[in-house]
Each structure stands twice: as structure tokens, then as C-alpha cells.
Design an enzyme around this catalytic site. Structure first.
Site, PDB file in Angstrom:
ATOM      1  N   ASN A 182      -8.222  -0.663  13.273  1.00 39.42           N
ATOM      2  CA  ASN A 182      -9.527  -0.912  12.940  1.00 39.42           C
ATOM      3  C   ASN A 182      -9.834  -2.159  12.037  1.00 39.42           C
ATOM      4  OD1 ASN A 182      -8.596  -0.130  10.656  1.00 39.42           O
ATOM      5  ND2 ASN A 182      -9.984   1.510  10.240  1.00 39.42           N
ATOM      6  N   HIS A 189      -7.897  -2.927   9.408  1.00 34.52           N
ATOM      7  CA  HIS A 189      -7.513  -3.101   8.118  1.00 34.52           C
ATOM      8  C   HIS A 189      -6.257  -3.787   7.683  1.00 34.52           C
ATOM      9  CE1 HIS A 189      -5.092   1.146   8.318  1.00 34.52           C
ATOM     10  NE2 HIS A 189      -4.256   0.123   8.629  1.00 34.52           N
ATOM     11  N   ASP A 231       0.973  -1.204  -0.119  1.00 34.77           N
ATOM     12  CA  ASP A 231      -0.151   0.106  -0.121  1.00 34.77           C
ATOM     13  C   ASP A 231       0.848   1.535  -0.022  1.00 34.77           C
ATOM     14  OD1 ASP A 231       0.980  -0.185   2.695  1.00 34.77           O
ATOM     15  OD2 ASP A 231      -0.878  -0.228   3.440  1.00 34.77           O
ATOM     16  N   GLU A 265      -9.913  -0.595   4.153  1.00 32.56           N
ATOM     17  CA  GLU A 265     -10.494  -0.304   5.495  1.00 32.56           C
ATOM     18  C   GLU A 265     -11.815  -1.192   5.932  1.00 32.56           C
ATOM     19  OE1 GLU A 265      -9.177   1.471   7.452  1.00 32.56           O
ATOM     20  OE2 GLU A 265      -8.534   3.561   6.436  1.00 32.56           O
TER      21      GLU A 265
HETATM   22  C1  GLP Z   1      -1.043   1.355   8.453  1.00 33.92           C
HETATM   23  C2  GLP Z   1      -0.539   0.455   7.116  1.00 33.92           C
HETATM   24  C3  GLP Z   1      -0.848  -1.013   7.025  1.00 33.92           C
HETATM   25  C4  GLP Z   1       0.114  -1.433   8.378  1.00 33.92           C
HETATM   26  C5  GLP Z   1      -0.831  -1.047   9.667  1.00 33.92           C
HETATM   27  C6  GLP Z   1      -0.520  -0.900  11.014  1.00 33.92           C
HETATM   28  O1  GLP Z   1      -2.084   2.007   8.116  1.00 33.92           O
HETATM   29  N1  GLP Z   1      -1.498   0.934   6.062  1.00 33.92           N
HETATM   30  O2  GLP Z   1       0.091  -1.555   6.176  1.00 33.92           O
HETATM   31  O3  GLP Z   1       0.286  -2.501   8.396  1.00 33.92           O
HETATM   32  O4  GLP Z   1      -1.527   0.370   9.510  1.00 33.92           O
HETATM   33  O5  GLP Z   1       0.574  -0.197  10.955  1.00 33.92           O
HETATM   34  P1  GLP Z   1       1.733  -0.254  12.488  1.00 33.92           P
HETATM   35  O6  GLP Z   1       2.320  -1.633  12.207  1.00 33.92           O
HETATM   36  O7  GLP Z   1       2.340   1.115  12.521  1.00 33.92           O
HETATM   37  O8  GLP Z   1       0.744  -0.450  13.724  1.00 33.92           O
END
Ligand code: GLP
Length: 249
Positions: free
Chosen positions: A136, A138, A67, A143
Site C-alpha cells: 500500500n 508504506h 520498524d 501506513e
Molecule cells: C513490511 C515492512 C517494511 C518492508 C515492506 C516490504 O511490512 N514493514 O519495512 O520494507 O513491508 O516488504 P517485502 O520486501 O517483504 O515486500
């Protein structure tokens, strides 16, 4: 599905690095998709150490971005492509032409996302998909409510995600781009193997919901339970709300 409880973040990082290293040893030109976010940073540091000590070679693997923000160029400080270049690809000696970027500045994202799907198929599909879990639920930037069969596409981000991602740059949500390109849930779920990492108490509730409540598009991570080869590595804090899941310590 294997749920592995790591004793702490270091343990989680080493175990996760081991999964990618084992794949690189078995299939040096495998196709991999890595996640951004803070959770895998420890795994990437372990891998870089192993590359430097020549225990593993990641330079022949081929990578697809999971992403990234839309309207953000590759050299922008908010670019996930740049994030992964700095966190793993450059220090681990992965050549730029082995990293397939998402079309974040393409004027025709629909056609460009279709081309991205074709590129994944032409590479033989994703062998290993690394994932974090959003607050949430995702996956990537899919989402809650994203269709399980969705392809790579342009999406609007929710307020929860804008707020939670503002921490990456120490700014407010107004500095976070409001749209992103993400591999679709269909794209992600088609990978041959999945490795999801969850660290910290802030992920405990959503992890329990994803693993122990209904399988639903409202909690995209819950859809992983329908996949054939899924490993979840959670540290004790993230696993603290699991009640019914059989775990491996
Ligand atoms: C982000 C990214 C995801 C990531 C997730 C968790 O928004 N889009 O690819 O895996 O949220 O992030 P973190 O590891 O910083 O909690």
C-alpha cells in the site's frame, strides 16, 4: 532521484549490496538503517559473501532498526530485530552493540520513542536508509495517511499489511501483531541518502503510483521524491508500470 532498472533479482541484489559496500569502504563507521521484508534478503546474501571474502567490512557501521512489532520480544520468531540479526548482522560480523533496537516491549513507548530519536541524533543522523515498499506504499510501518513529519512512534497496522506480512511466517493474519513501532516518516525522510528496493510484479502498481502520481501522505513512498539523494532499484517486473520516469538500465 535515480531509478535503476535491474535485469533480475540477482542483479538488483548485487547493485544494492554495492551501495552499502561503497559506503562502508568510504565511511566505515557510518550510520545505517536496514529494512526487513523479503526484498533485501538477496542483497544481504551478497554482502555476507563479500564479508567472507574480505571485500568489505560491515563491523564498524552503526545500525538503527527501521520498524518492528510492538509487544514482541527480541527472541520472538516474529521479531524484526531477530530477523535482521539472522539475515545480516550475525553472519556479517556486526557486533550486537552496534545495532540499536526499537523499544518493542517498553511500557512507555512515547518516552522510549523520543529516546530513540535522540539516539539517532546523537549518532549524527542516518547516512543511508534502506527501504522496501509496502503493497500500500508504506515505508517502514508508516501506513497511508501518516504525517510526513511524524517521529518514531507506536502505530496500528492496516488489514492490508497484516495480510501481506502473514506470509513471512506461513500463518494467517491473526498471528501478526496488530501494532508496531516504526521510525517516523520525518525520521526516514531526514536521512542523507535513501535506497529503495522493489522486486516483482506485485510492486509494479504501487511503485508507479509512488513515482509518477501525486506526492501525498496517502502513498508514503511518494514523499521520497522530495529528498535530495534517492536511488530506487527495481527489477523489470516491479518497473513494468513506469511510463514517465527516466530510468538507468
Ligand atoms: C513490511 C515492512 C517494511 C518492508 C515492506 C516490504 O511490512 N514493514 O519495512 O520494507 O513491508 O516488504 P517485502 O520486501 O517483504 O515486500
Amino acid at each position: 532521484m535515480d531509478v535503476v532498472i535491474a535485469s533480475d533479482y540477482e542483479d538488483l541484489s548485487r547493485r544494492a549490496a554495492g551501495v552499502l559496500a561503497d559506503l562502508a569502504l568510504a565511511r566505515p563507521d557510518a550510520v545505517v538503517s536496514l529494512a526487513t521484508g523479503e526484498t533485501p534478503l538477496g542483497m544481504y546474501r551478497v554482502l555476507i559473501g563479500w564479508v567472507e571474502s574480505r571485500r568489505v567490512d560491515l563491523s564498524r557501521l552503526r545500525f538503527f532498526m527501521l520498524d518492528d512489532y510492538y509487544g514482541v520480544a527480541q527472541d520472538d520468531r516474529r521479531s524484526f530485530y531477530r530477523w535482521l540479526q539472522q539475515a545480516i548482522f550475525e553472519p556479517a560480523g556486526v557486533p550486537r552493540h552496534h545495532v540499536y533496537p526499537l523499544p518493542t516491549t517498553d511500557a512507555d513507548p512515547v518516552a522510549a520513542c523520543a529516546a530513540y530519536e535522540e539516539a539517532i541524533a546523537a549518532a549524527g543522523g542516518i547516512d543511508l536508509q534502506l527501504l522496501g515498499i509496502g503493497a500500500n506504499g508504506h515505508l517502514g510501518f508508516n501506513e497511508p495517511g501518516s504525517p510526513a513529519a511524524s517521529p518514531t512512534r507506536l502505530v496500528d497496522l492496516t488489514e492490508t499489511t497484516l495480510e501481506s506480512n502473514a506470509r513471512y511466517w506461513g500463518t494467517g493474519p491473526e498471528d501478526v501483531p496488530r501494532q508496531a513501532i516504526t521510525m517516523g516518516l520525518g525520521t526516514i525522510l531526514r536521512a542523507r541518502r535513501h535506497l529503495l528496493l522493489a522486486s516483482g510484479a506485485a510492486k509494479a502498481e504501487i511503485l508507479a503510483r509512488a513515482l509518477e502520481e501525486q506526492i501525498t501522505e496517502e502513498a508514503p513512498a511518494s514523499l521520497l521524491r522530495q529528498c535530495a539523494a534517492v536511488t530506487i532499484i527495481a527489477d523489470r517486473a516491479a518497473a513494468s508500470r513506469l511510463r514517465r520516469t527516466a530510468v538507468v538500465e
